[in-house]
Design a protein around this motif. Sequence first.
Motif, mmCIF file in Angstrom:
data_model
loop_
_atom_site.group_PDB
_atom_site.id
_atom_site.type_symbol
_atom_site.label_atom_id
_atom_site.label_comp_id
_atom_site.label_asym_id
_atom_site.label_seq_id
_atom_site.Cartn_x
_atom_site.Cartn_y
_atom_site.Cartn_z
ATOM 1 N N ASP A 42 0.826 -1.203 0.000
ATOM 2 C CA ASP A 42 0.000 0.000 0.000
ATOM 3 C C ASP A 42 0.863 1.258 0.000
ATOM 4 O O ASP A 42 0.573 2.221 -0.721
ATOM 5 C CB ASP A 42 -0.922 -0.011 1.219
ATOM 6 C CG ASP A 42 -1.840 1.196 1.242
ATOM 7 O OD1 ASP A 42 -2.681 1.311 0.337
ATOM 8 O OD2 ASP A 42 -1.692 2.037 2.152
ATOM 9 N N ASP A 46 0.796 4.111 -2.878
ATOM 10 C CA ASP A 46 0.433 5.481 -2.518
ATOM 11 C C ASP A 46 1.500 6.470 -2.991
ATOM 12 O O ASP A 46 1.187 7.491 -3.620
ATOM 13 C CB ASP A 46 0.254 5.583 -1.000
ATOM 14 C CG ASP A 46 -0.245 6.951 -0.566
ATOM 15 O OD1 ASP A 46 -1.465 7.125 -0.481
ATOM 16 O OD2 ASP A 46 0.597 7.845 -0.333
ATOM 17 N N ARG A 50 1.055 9.296 -6.109
ATOM 18 C CA ARG A 50 1.223 10.718 -5.803
ATOM 19 C C ARG A 50 2.428 11.307 -6.533
ATOM 20 O O ARG A 50 2.383 12.473 -6.970
ATOM 21 C CB ARG A 50 1.334 10.921 -4.289
ATOM 22 C CG ARG A 50 0.048 10.550 -3.549
ATOM 23 C CD ARG A 50 0.144 10.783 -2.056
ATOM 24 N NE ARG A 50 -0.963 10.181 -1.335
ATOM 25 C CZ ARG A 50 -2.179 10.704 -1.220
ATOM 26 N NH1 ARG A 50 -2.444 11.865 -1.785
ATOM 27 N NH2 ARG A 50 -3.123 10.084 -0.534
ATOM 28 N N PRO A 56 -4.748 8.693 -4.984
ATOM 29 C CA PRO A 56 -5.365 7.357 -4.897
ATOM 30 C C PRO A 56 -6.836 7.474 -4.507
ATOM 31 O O PRO A 56 -7.153 7.926 -3.407
ATOM 32 C CB PRO A 56 -4.537 6.655 -3.810
ATOM 33 C CG PRO A 56 -3.868 7.740 -3.038
ATOM 34 C CD PRO A 56 -3.756 8.926 -3.929
ATOM 35 N N THR A 57 -7.715 7.099 -5.413
ATOM 36 C CA THR A 57 -9.146 7.324 -5.217
ATOM 37 C C THR A 57 -9.708 6.549 -4.037
ATOM 38 O O THR A 57 -10.666 6.985 -3.395
ATOM 39 C CB THR A 57 -9.934 6.899 -6.470
ATOM 40 O OG1 THR A 57 -9.171 7.206 -7.623
ATOM 41 C CG2 THR A 57 -11.267 7.584 -6.546
ATOM 42 N N LYS A 59 -8.514 5.868 -1.122
ATOM 43 C CA LYS A 59 -8.220 6.354 0.231
ATOM 44 C C LYS A 59 -9.325 7.309 0.684
ATOM 45 O O LYS A 59 -9.570 8.328 0.048
ATOM 46 C CB LYS A 59 -6.864 7.047 0.279
ATOM 47 C CG LYS A 59 -6.328 7.203 1.684
ATOM 48 C CD LYS A 59 -4.812 7.305 1.683
ATOM 49 C CE LYS A 59 -4.248 6.977 3.036
ATOM 50 N NZ LYS A 59 -2.792 6.887 3.015
ATOM 51 N N SER A 72 -4.778 3.012 0.128
ATOM 52 C CA SER A 72 -4.761 3.489 -1.252
ATOM 53 C C SER A 72 -5.056 2.396 -2.272
ATOM 54 O O SER A 72 -5.378 2.692 -3.422
ATOM 55 C CB SER A 72 -3.396 4.117 -1.566
ATOM 56 O OG SER A 72 -3.207 5.251 -0.748
ATOM 57 N N CYS A 102 -6.822 -1.101 -7.805
ATOM 58 C CA CYS A 102 -6.184 0.210 -7.694
ATOM 59 C C CYS A 102 -7.005 1.244 -8.457
ATOM 60 O O CYS A 102 -7.494 0.974 -9.555
ATOM 61 C CB CYS A 102 -4.772 0.128 -8.274
ATOM 62 S SG CYS A 102 -3.852 1.685 -8.226
ATOM 63 N N THR A 104 -7.082 5.609 -9.456
ATOM 64 C CA THR A 104 -6.417 6.912 -9.431
ATOM 65 C C THR A 104 -7.377 7.995 -9.905
ATOM 66 O O THR A 104 -8.249 7.750 -10.740
ATOM 67 C CB THR A 104 -5.178 6.946 -10.345
ATOM 68 O OG1 THR A 104 -5.596 6.749 -11.706
ATOM 69 C CG2 THR A 104 -4.172 5.879 -9.960
#
Length: 266
Positions: A42, A46, A50, A56-57, A59, A72, A102, A104
């Motif tokens: 994770d 993350d 970034r 990270p959508t 989180k 994340s 995942c 984003t």
Amino acid sequence: MKIYLKTEDEIELMRQANQLVGKTLGELAKHIKPGVTTLQLDKIADEFIRDHGAVPTFKGFPNPYGGPFPASICTSVNDVVVHGVPNESTVLKEGDIISVDCGTLLNGFNGDSCYTFCVGEVSDEVKQLLKTTKESLFLGIEQAVAGKHLGDISSAVQDHCEAHGYGVVRELTGHGIGREMHEDPQVPNYGRRGNGVMLKASMCIAIEPMITMGNRSIWLDQDRWTVRTRDGKPAAHFEHTIAIRRGKAEILSSFEEVEQVEGHLY
């Protein structure tokens, strides 16, 4: 139900967000091995997301049953179907499988993809589950063209997986995607050909088969996020974000970066 058709400019922005998801999964592929914790994965994801100018959508994503998602990525090991929460006590071991989901947010649009990884040497029986699930994703994508219906996608996934004796989870679905991570319509992994919403060019959806080795029954863990198979058998999860086109769907996300690292194991 509100289904938003995307402009070509918006689809390009979605492609960029989804390509970053593919790169993130490829980066994680380098680190998925026995002895690694899901929390370590994770942190890698993350930082990678970034560093590439995105957020990270997952989180802080809200949960109707409890608190927001604390990480994340989702790390779902073995009998966890989806939404596994990364933590320092889950240590990957030889023979495990782990689905990494995942998302984003980049330039106002979302990317979303999932891949199920092998940890070291995995049994042939489990590899067959992964192979079949991944195949069903691409069979679903083949049906995702303008003029067809959601049920054509759903049926393609269900028929392929059930023909191999696997369970198709009913309670969780794929979804529309765009400015929001989850938009209309829902995209089930079971259904009948010709049923459901007619697909139109420039619709964007995430197709994500969630398939179990045994019974399709699931249960929600005490953390109100982690979804497990009721019989404790493994589950696999693969996901692509696509744009509906006339003639052939356009896959916006990517497994290429993963497969460059992992190779074609199944």
